[in-house]
Motif scaffolding. Structure first.
Motif, PDB file in Angstrom:
ATOM      1  N   CYS A   1       0.844  -1.190   0.000  1.00 28.02           N
ATOM      2  CA  CYS A   1       0.000   0.000   0.000  1.00 28.02           C
ATOM      3  C   CYS A   1       0.884   1.247   0.000  1.00 28.02           C
ATOM      4  O   CYS A   1       2.067   1.185   0.336  1.00 28.02           O
ATOM      5  CB  CYS A   1      -0.948  -0.002   1.193  1.00 28.02           C
ATOM      6  SG  CYS A   1      -0.193   0.429   2.764  1.00 28.02           S
TER       7      CYS A   1
ATOM      8  N   SER B   1       5.817   4.202   1.357  1.00 27.88           N
ATOM      9  CA  SER B   1       6.473   5.487   1.609  1.00 27.88           C
ATOM     10  C   SER B   1       7.537   5.404   2.714  1.00 27.88           C
ATOM     11  O   SER B   1       8.282   6.354   2.926  1.00 27.88           O
ATOM     12  CB  SER B   1       5.439   6.555   1.980  1.00 27.88           C
ATOM     13  OG  SER B   1       4.891   6.284   3.257  1.00 27.88           O
TER      14      SER B   1
ATOM     15  N   LYS C   1      -4.004   9.245  13.488  1.00 30.10           N
ATOM     16  CA  LYS C   1      -4.109   8.964  12.045  1.00 30.10           C
ATOM     17  C   LYS C   1      -2.754   8.567  11.453  1.00 30.10           C
ATOM     18  O   LYS C   1      -2.503   8.755  10.267  1.00 30.10           O
ATOM     19  CB  LYS C   1      -4.704  10.150  11.265  1.00 30.10           C
ATOM     20  CG  LYS C   1      -6.044  10.617  11.789  1.00 30.10           C
ATOM     21  CD  LYS C   1      -7.118   9.595  11.603  1.00 30.10           C
ATOM     22  CE  LYS C   1      -8.474  10.166  11.981  1.00 30.10           C
ATOM     23  NZ  LYS C   1      -9.277   9.283  12.754  1.00 30.10           N
ATOM     24  N   HIS C   2      -1.863   7.997  12.280  1.00 32.33           N
ATOM     25  CA  HIS C   2      -0.580   7.466  11.807  1.00 32.33           C
ATOM     26  C   HIS C   2      -0.818   6.017  11.402  1.00 32.33           C
ATOM     27  O   HIS C   2      -1.080   5.172  12.253  1.00 32.33           O
ATOM     28  CB  HIS C   2       0.475   7.553  12.911  1.00 32.33           C
ATOM     29  CG  HIS C   2       0.814   8.947  13.306  1.00 32.33           C
ATOM     30  ND1 HIS C   2       1.572   9.228  14.426  1.00 32.33           N
ATOM     31  CD2 HIS C   2       0.528  10.144  12.739  1.00 32.33           C
ATOM     32  CE1 HIS C   2       1.725  10.539  14.538  1.00 32.33           C
ATOM     33  NE2 HIS C   2       1.093  11.116  13.518  1.00 32.33           N
ATOM     34  N   PRO C   3      -0.729   5.704  10.095  1.00 34.94           N
ATOM     35  CA  PRO C   3      -1.222   4.426   9.601  1.00 34.94           C
ATOM     36  C   PRO C   3      -0.270   3.230   9.658  1.00 34.94           C
ATOM     37  O   PRO C   3      -0.726   2.104   9.491  1.00 34.94           O
ATOM     38  CB  PRO C   3      -1.559   4.739   8.141  1.00 34.94           C
ATOM     39  CG  PRO C   3      -0.567   5.786   7.769  1.00 34.94           C
ATOM     40  CD  PRO C   3      -0.399   6.626   9.017  1.00 34.94           C
ATOM     41  N   VAL C   4       1.031   3.421   9.885  1.00 33.28           N
ATOM     42  CA  VAL C   4       1.967   2.301   9.756  1.00 33.28           C
ATOM     43  C   VAL C   4       2.727   2.063  11.065  1.00 33.28           C
ATOM     44  O   VAL C   4       3.277   2.985  11.648  1.00 33.28           O
ATOM     45  CB  VAL C   4       2.990   2.539   8.615  1.00 33.28           C
ATOM     46  CG1 VAL C   4       3.938   1.346   8.474  1.00 33.28           C
ATOM     47  CG2 VAL C   4       2.271   2.793   7.295  1.00 33.28           C
TER      48      VAL C   4
ATOM     49  N   GLN D   1       5.521   6.904  11.833  1.00 32.97           N
ATOM     50  CA  GLN D   1       5.457   8.334  11.559  1.00 32.97           C
ATOM     51  C   GLN D   1       6.141   9.138  12.667  1.00 32.97           C
ATOM     52  O   GLN D   1       6.970   9.984  12.401  1.00 32.97           O
ATOM     53  CB  GLN D   1       4.020   8.802  11.380  1.00 32.97           C
ATOM     54  CG  GLN D   1       3.938  10.246  10.922  1.00 32.97           C
ATOM     55  CD  GLN D   1       2.617  10.567  10.284  1.00 32.97           C
ATOM     56  OE1 GLN D   1       1.889   9.683   9.831  1.00 32.97           O
ATOM     57  NE2 GLN D   1       2.280  11.838  10.238  1.00 32.97           N
TER      58      GLN D   1
ATOM     59  N   HIS E   1       1.001   3.766   1.981  1.00 35.35           N
ATOM     60  CA  HIS E   1       1.538   4.120   3.295  1.00 35.35           C
ATOM     61  C   HIS E   1       2.818   3.348   3.594  1.00 35.35           C
ATOM     62  O   HIS E   1       3.819   3.918   4.002  1.00 35.35           O
ATOM     63  CB  HIS E   1       0.514   3.847   4.402  1.00 35.35           C
ATOM     64  CG  HIS E   1      -0.697   4.689   4.300  1.00 35.35           C
ATOM     65  ND1 HIS E   1      -1.923   4.177   3.948  1.00 35.35           N
ATOM     66  CD2 HIS E   1      -0.886   6.008   4.511  1.00 35.35           C
ATOM     67  CE1 HIS E   1      -2.818   5.148   3.934  1.00 35.35           C
ATOM     68  NE2 HIS E   1      -2.214   6.272   4.271  1.00 35.35           N
TER      69      HIS E   1
END
Length: 79
Positions: free
Chosen positions: A6, A11, A64-67, A41, A8
């Motif tokens: 994905c 990156s 909202k930090h997705p990883v 993040q 996220h």
């Protein structure tokens, strides 16, 4: 990262590890944890969903930090 990851996860160029091998939130309340996860993040380390307080998921939802990455010795994965 690998093809098909994905955006996220794709990156992430450098995986952040734990600064300390503890869940800061659990330490504050005198709780225990099962496994640790490090936010990719901001770098905080919190407890996993198998832990009673699930602080890593609560951090991800609030910030909202997705990883996250496993902060367990010998484990190398992102989610």
């Amino acid at each position: 990262m690998t093809d098909g990851a994905c955006l996220h996860i794709g990156s992430i160029s450098t995986v952040k590890g734990p600064k300390r091998n503890e869940c800061e939130d659990c330490v504050k309340i005198g709780a225990h944890w099962v496994h640790l996860r490090t936010c990719q993040q901001c770098g905080v380390t919190r407890c996993c969903d198998s832990s009673p307080n699930q602080h890593a998921s609560k951090h991800a939802q609030a910030s909202k930090h997705p990883v996250i990455a496993s902060a367990e010795p010998g484990e190398r994965w992102l989610y």
